[in-house]
Design an enzyme around this catalytic site. Structure first.
Site: not given
Length: 466
Positions: A114, A164, A166, A168, A195, A285, A318, A370
Site C-alpha cells: 500500500n 531464442t 524466432k 517467436k 517468453e 525470463h 535475463h 540477451s
C-alpha cells in the site's frame, strides 16, 4: 475517558528513529522518496516506515494490545539525493518477525504494498534491500546453482551460448523443432522458447516439448555435447505449470523456463522446488520488469527483483547486455550481476549497491545477456560477464545469411576465440575486433556473420543512472 489519545498521527514521533542501531536480523530497505511539496523529509521517511509495517493513519485502541516497539519499521537514516532539490534516500529497518518465512510474496506485500499509493509522497522507488541470513536461510533459493549446472552439462571455463527461437509466434511445433535442432547442431549449448510462447492454437505445449526433445537428443548424438532447450512451462494456473514441468522431466530434458514476474513469485517458488526435486534446471525470463523498474523515481529497481528471484529460485535470469551503453550503466548492471552470482557483495554506492549482502551459501544464478547482440559484441561480452554467464543471440544466430546452423557455428567460433585470447593474456577490450577478424579467416561461417553485422554501435543515453 478512553485510555489512549485518539486522532490522526504525526508519523515522525513514532517511526523516525535516527539513533536506532540496526540489528543483524533486520531487513533493511533503501527507498528513493519524493515527498509532496511542503512535506518534510522526516515525516515522509517516517510515513514510509509506518505504512510498510505496522502503522495506520490514526491511533487505534488495539495498539495497546501489542508492543509496537517490537514490530514497527523504523526510518533510521535520511540523505538528500545529490542534484535533486526535493528527493531523499530513506533507510528503513524492518524487524524479522514482520515476514513469513520462505515467502517473497509476503515480503513484497509488506515492503512495496500500500505504501506506494500513499498521498503524502509524489513518488517512491525501492532501490535496494538487505536480506539478512536469518531470512535468506528460510528459502531454498535456486534449484541447482552455477557449479551444479556446469557439472550437469559438463561445460567449464567459458560462458554458455543460447539462442531464442524466432519467429517467436506462428511456427508449427515440427518446424520449431527443426529450428532448434539446427542451432544446437551448429554449436550452441541452449535454445530458448520465447517468453510469450506458452500453449497457443498454432503450437500446443505438448507438441512443442516433444519435437524440441527430439531435436535435443538428435543434436547430442551428432555433437557429443549435452544440449538443452528452455521449455517454457509458464501457464495460466500453477497446476498446469507443474504438469508441463513434469512432462519435461519425463522426457529427460535438462531445463525448463518460467516468466517469473507475470507468473508471480508464489508460482515461481513452487516451480523452483519442483525443479530441485526432479533435477531440472530453471531458466527465468523477466518479462514485465520494465513496467516496474524503468522509471527512475518510482517503482522497484531491478537489483531488488534480482535478489527476490535468487530467494524464490532460478538458475538463469535475463539481466541486460551492457554492450555499447554508457559506463555508469555498466557498473550498475555488473552490481546486480554480482548480487546474483557471488556469496558476499560489499556495499558500493557507485554500483548502486546500498547494503553489503551476504547470501551464506545460497546457490548463485547465471546472468543471461540477451537482446540485440551479435558476433562483434563477443569480446566485450566475454570481458564484461566473464565465464559464469549465458550469452544469447537470437537474431544474431538466426539472422545469419546461410541459416541457423552456420549462425550457431559463427557464435561458437567467436566465443572460443575470445576465451582463448583472454586466457593467453590478450586485452579483449582493446583487441576485440582484431581477435574476431583473425578467427574469421579460418571460419567462413564467422566471416559471413562479420560481413552482415559490420561493427555496429549502439548510441542511446543510459536510462539507469545513479
Amino acid at each position: 475517558g478512553v485510555g489512549f489519545k485518539a486522532g490522526v498521527k504525526d508519523y515522525k514521533l513514532t517511526y523516525y528513529t535516527p539513533d536506532y542501531e540496526t540489528l543483524d536480523t533486520d531487513i533493511l530497505a533503501a527507498f528513493r522518496v519524493t515527498p509532496q511539496p511542503g512535506v518534510p523529509a522526516e515525516e515522509a521517511g517516517a510515513a514510509v516506515a509506518a505504512e510498510s509495517s505496522t502503522g495506520t493513519w490514526t491511533t487505534v485502541w488495539t495498539d495497546g494490545l501489542t508492543s509496537l516497539d517490537r514490530y514497527k519499521g523504523r526510518c533510521y537514516h535520511i540523505e538528500p539525493v545529490a542534484g535533486e532539490d526535493n528527493q531523499y534516500i530513506v533507510y528503513v529497518a524492518y524487524p524479522l518477525d514482520l515476514f513469513e518465512e520462505g515467502s517473497v510474496t509476503n515480503m513484497f506485500t509488506s515492503i512495496v504494498g500500500n505504501v506506494f499509493g500513499f498521498k503524502a509522497l509524489r513518488a517512491l522507488r525501492l532501490e535496494d534491500l538487505r536480506i539478512p541470513p536469518a531470512y535468506s536461510k528460510t528459502f531454498q533459493g535456486p534449484p541447482h546453482g552455477i557449479q551444479v549446472e556446469r557439472d550437469k552439462l559438463n561445460k567449464y571455463g567459458r560462458p554458455l551460448l543460447g539462442c531464442t527461437t524466432k519467429p517467436k509466434l506462428g511456427l508449427s511445433a515440427k518446424n520449431y523443432g527443426r529450428a532448434v535442432y539446427e542451432c544446437l547442431r551448429g554449436g550452441l549449448d541452449f535454445t530458448k522458447d520465447d517468453e510469450n510462447v506458452n500453449s497457443q492454437p498454432f503450437m500446443r505445449w505438448r507438441d512443442r516439448f516433444l519435437f524440441c526433445a527430439e531435436a535435443i537428443y538428435k543434436a547430442q548424438a551428432x555433437t557429443g555435447e549435452i544440449k538443452g532447450h528452455y521449455l517454457n512451462a509458464t501457464a495460466g494456473t500453477c497446476e498446469e505449470m507443474i504438469k508441463r514441468a513434469a512432462f519435461a522431466s519425463e522426457l529427460g530434458v535438462p531445463i525448463v523456463m518460467h516468466d517469473y514476474l507475470t507468473g508471480g513469485f508464489t508460482a515461481n517458488t513452487s516451480l523452483s522446488h519442483y525443479c530441485r526435486n526432479h533435477g531440472l534446471l530453471l531458466h527465468i525470463h523477466r518479462a514485465m520488469h520494465a513496467v516496474i523498474d524503468r522509471q527512475k523515481n518510482h517503482g522497484i529497481h531491478f537489483r531488488v527483483l534480482a535478489k527476490a528471484l535468487r530467494l524464490s529460485g532460478g538458475d538463469h535470469i535475463h539481466s541486460g547486455t551492457v554492450v555499447g551503453k554508457l559506463e555508469g550503466e555498466r557498473d550498475i548492471t555488473l552490481g546486480f550481476v554480482d548480487l546474483l552470482r557471488d556469496d558476499y557483495i560489499e556495499k558500493d554506492r557507485s554500483r548502486g549497491i546500498y547494503f553489503t549482502q551476504f547470501w551464506v551459501s545460497l546457490p548463485g544464478v547465471l546472468p543471461v545477456a540477451s537482446g540485440g547482440i551479435h558476433v562483434w559484441h563477443m569480446p566485450a561480452l566475454t570481458e564484461i560477464f566473464g565465464d559464469d554467464s549465458v550469452l544469447q543471440f537470437g537474431g544474431g544466430t538466426l539472422g545469419h545469411p546461410w541459416g541457423n546452423a552456420p549462425g550457431a557455428v559463427a557464435n561458437r567460433v567467436a566465443l572460443e576465440a575470445c576465451v582463448q585470447a583472454r586466457n593467453e593474456g590478450q586485452d579483449l577490450a582493446r583487441e576485440g575486433n582484431e581477435i574476431i577478424r583473425k578467427a574469421s579467416k579460418w571460419s567462413p561461417e564467422l566471416a559471413a556473420a562479420c560481413e552482415v553485422w559490420k561493427e555496429i554501435k549502439f548510441v542511446f543515453e543510459a536510462m539507469d543512472t545513479l
